[in-house]
Every structure is written in structure tokens, then in C-alpha cells.
Scaffold this active site. Structure first.
Site, short mmCIF file in Angstrom:
data_model
loop_
_atom_site.label_atom_id
_atom_site.label_comp_id
_atom_site.label_asym_id
_atom_site.label_seq_id
_atom_site.Cartn_x
_atom_site.Cartn_y
_atom_site.Cartn_z
N GLU A 255 -20.39 -21.06 5.30
CA GLU A 255 -21.04 -20.03 4.47
C GLU A 255 -20.35 -20.11 3.11
O GLU A 255 -19.19 -19.75 2.99
CB GLU A 255 -20.81 -18.63 5.06
CG GLU A 255 -21.41 -18.41 6.42
CD GLU A 255 -22.92 -18.23 6.41
OE1 GLU A 255 -23.51 -18.27 5.31
OE2 GLU A 255 -23.49 -18.08 7.49
N CYS A 288 -20.55 -12.84 -2.52
CA CYS A 288 -21.30 -14.10 -2.49
C CYS A 288 -22.80 -13.87 -2.63
O CYS A 288 -23.50 -14.67 -3.24
CB CYS A 288 -21.01 -14.85 -1.20
SG CYS A 288 -21.47 -13.91 0.27
#
Ligand code: NAD
Length: 490
Positions: A255, A288
Site C-alpha cells: 500500500e 495517503c
């Protein structure tokens, strides 16, 4: 074993947690608070030998943990969640102090989510037990077997949330785990070990080895005894880990970063979009999944900018431990220098500052929420992840152009699209990302897939996807009729 540190009134161990015990290192690293750069203490830095001990402990613990029924593991993980709840205030204070995460967000979002990360996945594991595929010839019983010893590596922007998001399914699946917490914000992972210990998790099932990426992390991901590596962090680190893991053919889940578009169509609710736009500065945009590239229809751009400016001017910036603060500090001097560098180079390239563009007086690590416009699509500021409170704004004149700009970056994590629902949905469907929110932001469900396209990651987490990664999936085939051996059969 070192004495516990006292951080904002909370006692927390600076040592590793290996095989159910606290383990000290001779080497230590200094930890500072991003709030005011005050020293928080010296943290044990894991050596390759200590990584080796942790992996050996996890290997020893694996057979018994893997042999438990899903119901027995459920009891363990529910007790673990209860122990997180019992330490709720301590988790909030520690992560606000060492990572600068808003206390209000810790209390209302992160701690409840950390508990849910454990309970949801262990409940979900029960639903995977019996999903046979029936055909006229046979019953295919699809088993989700534990894979083995798993490494979990997390970044500093959301250590408790991201660690438990991986730990929940990894443990629920019957794996044993080594966590390498982020070196700039390791304290809530240390407290997690206390919670696991108090919950009676068997020794070796969860091990935590602190330290830097280049020493501790590198030793961990290079080890051939690992069955899986689950990593959240930056693209360059993922490339390094992929090479180390590739040498041993250890599967990785990645990720990674994002540069997500925030699209505002001509028919959008401009005030709603502007209010949500200001939310992108939460956690000083060290998030993010934040939308960081604003793409706004040219006919409503001026109106939108003025509305968003109104929301941004009212943001309360300061100490994240204050209940009313909305934007906290940047984690580290190195990170704020990166942010300043991006802004300076963008300005040299001709960017215009719509608001912000300078350090904020709240302290050494605070930076004003910033919006830059007049930026070229191929410029560094549009293409690179800043991971700080610096957004860009570009305009478009058609849906096709909006989609082209949205997709023309290497990242593909998330996105936001504001507009009339059917119109926004049609545009959102053509944006190449792992997820996208229509007329909203941040709505998550643990059963839904999460992850990125392109350089934003490999694989998906959440629901079934987490178990596909953390399990060895096996088809056990039982014929319904006596089997006739035949060379002509496929
Ligand atoms: P980073 O890649 O520098 O570090 C992440 C972790 O990897 C840390 O624990 C670090 O110690 C470790 N590490 C570094 N080098 C290593 C090595 N050689 N071997 C093993 N481990 C190593 O990232 P960061 O600066 O801590 O975090 C910010 C990044 O994380 C941003 O790019 C952000 O977008 C990303 N992120 C992504 C998500 C997501 O879900 N996609 C969520 C949060 C953050």
C-alpha cells in the site's frame, strides 16, 4: 529491560516485544515529539540478531496458533480489542505526542477503528470457513489455511490504525507476526504489545521489533523464513523490499503513496466540495488517500476557490492534543524540509500561491495549508507526492480533459469527485484508481477493498482480499460419484 518512559504522563516501554517478553537493545535511537521537538526518550533499535530471535519465536508459536479453531482465535482477538479499549486514552495521548495525529481523531476515529480491525477480521474469518463450490461431479471445499510467519511494516502517519489493519486479518487467519513499527512514531505499537500481553496472547504470536528501515526493516524483509510481507509506505522502500523478498520468492502486499485527484464538476455542490476540500489538510495532509490535485471546471473555478479559501482561513492549526485543533504538525524536520523544497521549486517553475506557501508560526514543524495554481501537468509539484499540506489546482473545460489530467500521473490510489450524482459517477468510473468517493470523502468499510493501481500499490486489503493475501488457499475436492480412472479425462 529498560525502565518505562513517561510520555505525556503515559508509561510506555522503549523496548521490543519478542516471545512474550520485553527485550532491550544496546543501540538506541532518540525519539522527539513533532509538536515542539521535545525529546521523548531513547528507543531500543533492533539488531539483525533480534530480528532473527523474533522470527524464531514466531516460528515456534505458529503450529499451536494455526491449530486453534477460528472460534478460539476469536476469543483471543476480542480480549485483545478489550485491552486496547482499556488503554484508549493512553493510545490517543501517545500517538498525538509521537506522530502528531489529532487527539480528537484518535479518540473518535483511530482507537475505535483499531479495535474493529481485530474484531471485524476474526468475525470475517468465520464466514470463510464454509464456502464450498458444488458441481455435478464434486464438492470443492475451499480452505483458507494460515500461511506462516508474517512481517508487517508500517509508516509513521497512522501507526496504530495501519498496524492493526494488517494485524487483525494476519492473526485471525492463524499466522504469527513480526511488526516493524515506524522509527519516527513507534510508541503506540509498543503499547499494543502491552495490550496483547494483558489479553493473554500466547508468546511469539505477536512480536514487535523497533528500529530503522535500513537495519531492522532490511534484516526482516530479507529473511527466507517469512511467508508474507505486508508493507505500507513509500514507493522507493517498496522497490527495495520487492527485491529482497524476490530473492526468496516471499509474496508482498504493498500500500503505497498517492497523488489523488479531487475533481469538481460544473454541476457540483460548490459549498459541499469546498468544505470537503479543506478536510484534505487534516493531519497536515500526511494522509495517503487525501485528494491533493484539485481539478476544477473552469466556469466555476473562481467561485470554488473563494469558497474553499473561506473554509481554509478558519482552520485551527496547532497542538494536536487540543480537542479543537484541525491541523497539526509535520512529523519531522526532514519532512518539513521536503515540503519547503517542493514549494520553492514549484514557485521557481512559475506556480502562483493561492493561499499559504510558508511555515506557520505555531512552531518549527508547522506549515500553512497551501494551494498552488498555474502548475504544468508534467511539473514535479503535480506529479510527486508531497505528503504535506501543499495542494495544487488546475482547471479543465470538459469531462474528457478532467479524466485525462486525473489519470496522467504514476500514482493511482484514490480520488474524490463532486458533481450531480449520475454525472460524477460516470466521471469517477473512468478515473484509474483503487477507490474514489463521490460527493464525499473517507467513507470506509472493512469489508470493501482498499489499495491502489499503478505505483500506488500491489494487491488489495479489506474483507476477503486480506485473507487471500494472508492465507494459503486450498481446494479440497471430494467427488460425488465413485471415481473412474481414465487417461482420456482432463
Ligand atoms: P517509508 O517507506 O520511508 O517507511 C515505511 C516503513 O518502512 C517504516 O517503518 C520504515 O522504517 C520501513 N523501511 C524503510 N526502509 C526499509 C527497508 N529497506 N526494509 C524494510 N523496511 C524499511 O515511508 P514513510 O515515509 O514512513 O511513510 C510515508 C509513505 O507511506 C507515503 O508515501 C504515504 O503515501 C505512504 N502511505 C500509504 C498508505 C496506503 O494505504 N496506501 C497509508 C499511509 C501511508
Amino acid at each position: 529491560m529498560t525502565d518505562r518512559l513517561t510520555v505525556s504522563g503515559i508509561a510506555v516501554s522503549p523496548d521490543h516485544y519478542i516471545d512474550g517478553r520485553r527485550v532491550e537493545s544496546d543501540g538506541k535511537f532518540d525519539l522527539f515529539s513533532p509538536i515542539d521537538r521535545s525529546p521523548l526518550g531513547r528507543i531500543s533499535e533492533g539488531t539483525p540478531e533480534q530480528v532473527d530471535q523474533a522470527i524464531a519465536a514466531a516460528q515456534r508459536a505458529f503450529p499451536a496458533w494455526a491449530a486453534l479453531s477460528a472460534e478460539e482465535r476469536r476469543d483471543h482477538l476480542y480480549r485483545f480489542a478489550d485491552e486496547i479499549k482499556a488503554r484508549g486514552d493512553a493510545f490517543c495521548t501517545l500517538e498525538s505526542t509521537d506522530a502528531g495525529v489529532l487527539l480528537s481523531r484518535m479518540r473518535h476515529g483511530v482507537v475505535p477503528r483499531a479495535m474493529l480491525n481485530l474484531t471485524f477480521f476474526v468475525d470475517h474469518a468465520l464466514t470463510l470457513q464454509d464456502r464450498p463450490i458444488e458441481t455435478p461431479q464434486a464438492t470443492h471445499r475451499v480452505r483458507h489455511d494460515p500461511a506462516g510467519v508474517v512481517a508487517i511494516i508500517t509508516p509513521w502517519n497512522a501507526p496504530l490504525m495501519l498496524t492493526t489493519w494488517k494485524l487483525g486479518p494476519a492473526l485471525a487467519a492463524g499466522n504469527t507476526v513480526i511488526v516493524k513499527p515506524p522509527e519516527w512514531a513507534p510508541l503506540t505499537c509498543s503499547l499494543l504489545a502491552d495490550a496483547a500481553d494483558a489479553a493473554g496472547l500466547p508468546p511469539g504470536v505477536l512480536n514487535i521489533v523497533q528500529g530503522t528501515g535500513s537495519v531492522t526493516g532490511a534484516a526482516l524483509v530479507s529473511d527466507p523464513r517469512l511467508a508474507r510481507i505486508s508493507f505500507t509506505g513509500s514507493v522507493p522502500t517498496a522497490k527495495w523490499i520487492a527485491q529482497a523478498a524476490g530473492a526468496n520468492l516471499v509474496p508482498c502486499s504493498f500500500e503505497l503513496g498517492g497523488k489523488s485527484p479531487f475533481i469538481v464538476l460544473e454541476d457540483a455542490d460548490l459549498d459541499g466540495a469546498a468544505a470537503t476540500g479543506a478536510l484534505m489538510y487534516r493531519n497536515a495532509t500526511q494522509v495517503c488517500l487525501a485528494g491533493t490535485r484539485f481539478l476544477v471546471h473552469e466556469r466555476i473555478a473562481e467561485d470554488f476557490v473563494e469558497r474553499m479559501r473561506g473554509y481554509v482561513e478558519n482552520l485551527r492549526i496547532g497542538d494536536p492534543r487540543e480537542e479543537t485543533t484541525e491541523v497539526g504538525p509535520i512529523i519531522h524536520p526532514r519532512q518539513i524540509e521536503k515540503v519547503k523544497g517542493y514549494v520553492a521549486r514549484a514557485a521557481e517553475a512559475g506556480a502562483e500561491v493561492l493561499w499559504g506557501g510558508a511555515p506557520h508560526p505555531a512552531g518549527e514543524l508547522y506549515y500553512e495549508p497551501t494551494m498552488l495554481t498555474n502548475v504544468a501537468q508534467d511539473s514535479e509539484i503535480v506529479q510527486s507526492e508531497v505528503f504535506g499540506p501543499v495542494l495544487t489546482l488546475q482547471t479543465f473545460s470538459s469531462d474528457d480533459q478532467a479524466i485525462e489530467l486525473a489519470n496522467d500521473v504514476d500514482y493511482g490510489l484514490g480520488g474524490v469527485c463532486y458533481g450531480e450524482a449520475a454525472h460524477a459517477t460516470a466521471v469517477a468510473d473512468r478515473v484509474r484508481t483503487g477507490f474514489i468517493w463521490i460527493n464525499s470523502f473517507g467513507i470506509r468499510d472493512l469489508a470493501a477493498p482498499f489499495g491502489g493501481c499503478k505505483r500506488s500499490g500491489i494487491g488489495r486489503e479489506g474483507g476477503d482480499w486480506s485473507f487471500e493475501f494472508f492465507c494459503d488457499i486450498k481446494d479440497v475436492v471430494l467427488p460425488k460419484k465413485p471415481f473412474q480412472a481414465s487417461f482420456s479425462q482432463r
